[in-house]
Design a protein around this motif. Structure first.
Motif, PDB file in Angstrom:
ATOM      1  N   SER A  36     -14.552  19.285  78.336  1.00 18.41           N
ATOM      2  CA  SER A  36     -14.186  18.244  79.282  1.00 18.41           C
ATOM      3  C   SER A  36     -14.830  18.478  80.647  1.00 18.41           C
ATOM      4  CB  SER A  36     -12.663  18.179  79.429  1.00 18.41           C
ATOM      5  OG  SER A  36     -12.156  19.420  79.893  1.00 18.41           O
ATOM      6  N   SER A  95     -11.111  10.107  78.670  1.00 20.28           N
ATOM      7  CA  SER A  95      -9.821  10.791  78.623  1.00 20.28           C
ATOM      8  C   SER A  95      -9.570  11.503  77.307  1.00 20.28           C
ATOM      9  CB  SER A  95      -8.690   9.788  78.882  1.00 20.28           C
ATOM     10  OG  SER A  95      -8.723   8.743  77.915  1.00 20.28           O
ATOM     11  N   GLY A  96     -10.367  11.244  76.277  1.00 18.85           N
ATOM     12  CA  GLY A  96     -10.167  11.881  74.987  1.00 18.85           C
ATOM     13  C   GLY A  96     -10.855  13.230  74.891  1.00 18.85           C
ATOM     14  N   SER A 118     -13.497  16.004  74.115  1.00 19.98           N
ATOM     15  CA  SER A 118     -14.954  16.004  74.174  1.00 19.98           C
ATOM     16  C   SER A 118     -15.516  17.187  73.400  1.00 19.98           C
ATOM     17  CB  SER A 118     -15.435  16.071  75.630  1.00 19.98           C
ATOM     18  OG  SER A 118     -14.946  14.971  76.367  1.00 19.98           O
ATOM     19  N   ARG A 129     -14.854  10.849  74.037  1.00 26.21           N
ATOM     20  CA  ARG A 129     -13.945   9.889  73.415  1.00 26.21           C
ATOM     21  C   ARG A 129     -13.133   9.166  74.483  1.00 26.21           C
ATOM     22  NH1 ARG A 129     -14.436  14.101  69.815  1.00 26.21           N
ATOM     23  NH2 ARG A 129     -14.893  13.457  67.642  1.00 26.21           N
ATOM     24  N   ASP A 130     -12.715   7.945  74.115  1.00 32.27           N
ATOM     25  CA  ASP A 130     -11.929   7.107  75.019  1.00 32.27           C
ATOM     26  C   ASP A 130     -12.652   6.923  76.359  1.00 32.27           C
ATOM     27  OD1 ASP A 130      -9.995   7.010  73.042  1.00 32.27           O
ATOM     28  OD2 ASP A 130      -8.957   8.773  73.823  1.00 32.27           O
ATOM     29  N   GLU A 152     -14.313   4.007  71.824  1.00 34.73           N
ATOM     30  CA  GLU A 152     -13.509   5.090  71.260  1.00 34.73           C
ATOM     31  C   GLU A 152     -14.304   6.386  71.171  1.00 34.73           C
ATOM     32  OE1 GLU A 152     -11.812   4.048  67.548  1.00 34.73           O
ATOM     33  OE2 GLU A 152     -10.591   2.397  68.345  1.00 34.73           O
ATOM     34  N   ARG A 153     -15.589   6.276  70.901  1.00 34.60           N
ATOM     35  CA  ARG A 153     -16.420   7.482  70.749  1.00 34.60           C
ATOM     36  C   ARG A 153     -17.857   7.154  71.124  1.00 34.60           C
ATOM     37  NH1 ARG A 153     -19.790   8.797  66.547  1.00 34.60           N
ATOM     38  NH2 ARG A 153     -20.335  11.005  66.269  1.00 34.60           N
TER      39      ARG A 153
END
Length: 434
Positions: free
Chosen positions: A38, A59-60, A62, A75-76, A92-93
């Protein structure tokens, strides 16, 4: 008596040990920081966002890889113009693989191995607002090289009153100086219709004013009818103050109109400049040609087309002849073999269920009226039914012969109620000529 060693070498030795310890501690902290994907993705997205004038966050979870070809997965992802209420892009990705030489070039080299986007959502209005803030380019647009191509799955583009769902795109490679070949799929929704498509695309070069070719399957699906077709399209890419679009568009299609037991094959062609601007798709001026058999007329027309919150169509053309499969026209329209000039105007839902205005003329006889296309098509397809189609309007003619009498200056009101039309103006009546 031997000399005692001085304190300076000992101090230098302790200093070296302290420096080594600090370096090792810094390395340990750096390795700890680098081991957090991240952190790496945040720095990279921040740099990309700064260059584009966007706020880009992910925010997802990584991932990244440094061995071999460096790779980053975020992601996100959300990208928005600073201060904008709606994001320009969500995904989403996002997968990105790029070689070390591109990283070392620090932007001077645009060589990427592969890009993948899963479930991206593009807001077209937000995209256009962001593009309007970008400084004008002083040189040719730089196109990256994607040696292993591009993939988009489960995408969505959202406009005003329309959207493209289940959008997919795959291209084996992208090179600024080579033709781009790709596969496009998805479904357009809007104005009472849905239009699934599956197309092969070829772009002469990935740049504006270059030739684009499309071929494949498209189907217009309305509540009570469908229009599957195989299309062939050629055009030039366009971007300017009048919007995004295509220049010199030429489209030909083999199509079939299907409704219940009706199955009518025909071919048609369209030509003109295509534009998307202010939430509307337009083709104006346009040229159109229709060819078919049985109940399909042969016509040529000019006009204009717009598709946004509703569909608008204007055609001004000529019917070569009245189709033999249609019920015969009443005299005097049916007594002549002359072509039939017409003007058609429509504004309403995309399935043509709204009112259309029609002006039809043959020689000096003229009809002005209104109709709804689904009802007229049902009338054409019916084996039995009223003599006149389901429409309303006024027929005017300088002379008509009825039961041995000649009526002059005739105007006939036609109502859409299956009752016989009546002559409302017959200024003069004369016996037939001997």
């Amino acid at each position: 008596m031997p000399e005692m060693p001085t304190a300076a070498p000992a101090r230098r030795s302790r200093k070296r040990i302290a420096i080594v310890a600090v370096v090792l501690l810094a390395a340990a902290i750096a390795l700890r920081w680098v081991s957090q994907p991240s952190q790496v993705s945040g720095i990279l997205l921040g740099q990309v966002g700064k260059a584009l004038g966007l706020e880009i966050t992910a925010s997802g979870a990584s991932e990244y890889r440094l061995r071999g070809t460096p790779m980053l997965v975020v992601r996100d992802l959300v990208a928005r113009q600073p201060g904008a209420a709606a994001p320009l892009l969500r995904a989403e990705r996002v997968y990105l693989a790029l070689p070390w030489r591109t990283i070392r070039a620090a932007g001077d080299l645009l060589e990427v191995e592969r890009v993948e986007l899963d479930a991206p959502q593009l807001d077209v209005a937000a995209l256009q607002a962001w593009l309007a803030t970008r400084p004008p380019s002083t040189g040719p647009m730089r196109i990256p090289t994607l040696s292993k191509g591009l993939s988009i799955v489960s995408g969505q583009a959202i406009g005003a009153g329309w959207s493209i769902e289940r959008l997919s795109l795959s291209a084996p490679e992208l090179h600024p100086q080579r033709p781009l070949r790709a596969r496009l799929g998805g479904r357009v929704l809007g104005a009472g219709v849905q239009v699934p498509f599956d197309l092969a695309a070829t772009l002469q070069r990935p740049a504006l004013a270059r030739g684009l070719g499309l071929s494949g399957g498209v189907e217009v699906q309305a509540k009570d009818w469908t229009l599957p077709m195989r299309i062939r399209l050629g055009a030039l890419l366009h971007s300017g103050d009048d919007g995004l679009g295509l220049d010199r568009l030429r489209l030909g299609a083999d199509a079939r109109y299907r409704a219940g037991d009706t199955d009518l094959p025909f071919v048609f062609g369209l030509a003109g400049p295509l534009r998307y601007r202010d939430a509307a798709l337009t083709l104006a001026p346009l040229g159109a040609a229709l060819r078919g058999k049985d109940a399909i007329p042969q016509l040529d027309a000019n006009g204009r087309f717009a598709f946004g919150e509703e569909l608008r169509l204007h055609l001004d053309g000529v019917l070569a002849q009245w189709p033999e499969a249609w019920p015969a026209l009443p005299p005097p329209l049916g007594q002549s073999k002359s072509p039939l000039p017409f003007v058609l105007d429509y504004a309403g839902p995309g399935d043509f269920s709204g009112d259309s205005a029609l002006r039809l003329q043959r020689d000096q006889t003229r009809f002005d009226g209104r109709f709804r296309l689904p009802a007229v098509l049902d009338w054409v397809d019916a084996n039995e039914g009223p003599l006149l189609p389901p429409l309303s309007g006024r027929l005017s003619t300088p002379r008509i012969e009825v039961s041995g009498a000649t009526l002059e200056g005739v105007e006939i009101e036609i109502e859409d109620d299956a009752t016989p039309a009546t002559a409302v103006s017959t200024p003069a009546t004369t016996p037939p000529l001997q």
